[in-house]
Design an enzyme around this catalytic site. Sequence first.
Site, PDB file in Angstrom:
ATOM      1  CD1 TRP A 106      71.831  27.070  47.229  1.00  0.00           C
ATOM      2  CD2 TRP A 106      70.942  25.827  45.243  1.00  0.00           C
ATOM      3  NE1 TRP A 106      72.831  27.324  46.271  1.00  0.00           N
ATOM      4  CE2 TRP A 106      72.363  26.718  45.091  1.00  0.00           C
ATOM      5  CE3 TRP A 106      70.340  25.351  44.250  1.00  0.00           C
ATOM      6  CZ2 TRP A 106      72.964  26.843  43.897  1.00  0.00           C
ATOM      7  CZ3 TRP A 106      71.098  25.277  42.904  1.00  0.00           C
ATOM      8  CH2 TRP A 106      72.429  25.871  42.768  1.00  0.00           C
ATOM      9  CG  ASP A 176      70.744  21.115  49.669  1.00  0.00           C
ATOM     10  OD1 ASP A 176      72.024  20.693  49.528  1.00  0.00           O
ATOM     11  OD2 ASP A 176      70.471  21.932  48.640  1.00  0.00           O
ATOM     12  CE  LYS A 200      78.253  24.892  46.018  1.00  0.00           C
ATOM     13  NZ  LYS A 200      76.698  24.417  45.765  1.00  0.00           N
TER      14      LYS A 200
END
Length: 365
Positions: A106, A176, A200
């Site tokens: 990511w 993030d 999530k």
Amino acid sequence: MKLQVHRTYNFNAGPSALPISVLEKAQQELIDFRGTGMSVMELSHRSSTYEEVHNQAISSLKELLSIPDTHEVLFLQGGASLQFSMIPMNFLHTGEKAAYVMTGSWSEKAFSEGKLLGEVYQAASAKEGNYRRIPKLEELQYQTGDAYLHLTSNNTIYGTQWKDYPDTRDVPLIADMSSDILSKPIDISRFALIYAGAQKNLGPSGVTVVIIRKDLLEKANTNIPTMLKYSTHVKNNSLYNTPPTFGIYMLGEVLNWIRELGGVGAISELNERKALLIYDVIDNSNDFYVGHADKDSRSLMNITFNLETEELEKKFLHQAKQEGFVGVNGHRSIGGCRVSAYNAVPIEACQAFSEFMIQFQKANK
Ligand SMILES: *Cc1c(COP(=O)(O)O)cnc(C)c1O
């Protein structure tokens, strides 16, 4: 009479488990939402009933994360992935550089988007050794005057997590937090911007939470499309265009559930116990199970490990599936096994899985 429902042990990495009580409430309210004779999805996003849902979700998040008045909460779309682009579009100015800490796939994606839009460089990278660790704070190399320092607080694919964050002083710190937001208390005041796809730890997919420090907006670039400016959404309370109303409603209900459990402190303790159940089996297995992450970098959200041979791993994953454990396969890019134990995964699921691991080892030594 309450029907016995079938619920599986869900260890999916995202979208992932939601609290059963939230799903049941949504089911109850689906056809007639609070006396409107409509579902929440059918309400106008300009109606007072919806606005209450929207504002309640924002204030719950502020309360649970102790978000100071210096910061705004936004509900955006496009996933965490659109944030990879919106951040440099808004805050990477010509003549400046942005620093990225590389801790997995990511971070790489965020870095690539930054590169498309301006000058970026790596403040540190844990790529050597296949992203087993979080770089030490002293390793980070960035400069006063940088547009921002970007990091990924939890690495969903490799199973590593930051335990402590750098004090970047005048350099805006951007994180993030897609896979560990609301899993433990954090000091929001240290961050200029936090973003997270909801799917999530917060609710269903379709909503992206952004927590942004207001003074950052004054410095933002202006030559970008209206929808991609943070200021547009701040000015309009995330109601510039039609927001993902059902997702925001669900997110609000997940926040209520966390509050009822005792808040982020209580959920954090539970998350530690859940992860330990599985890490303990790994550590006491005499290398039958080998954890991917270095111990001091281990994630409490995503537990990644391998077995001795690929063949044994296949057998393990196959049996896990047969026993009703879903989502234990590692990410397609690295393979192996991964247990995602986000907020809504009950401790009983982790207990059952740790017992399965012990049994499997006994039978296959
Ligand atoms: C899942 C995930 C993403 C991608 O989120 P989307 O909402 O699918 O764009 C980004 N970063 C991290 C850390 C993630 O876990």
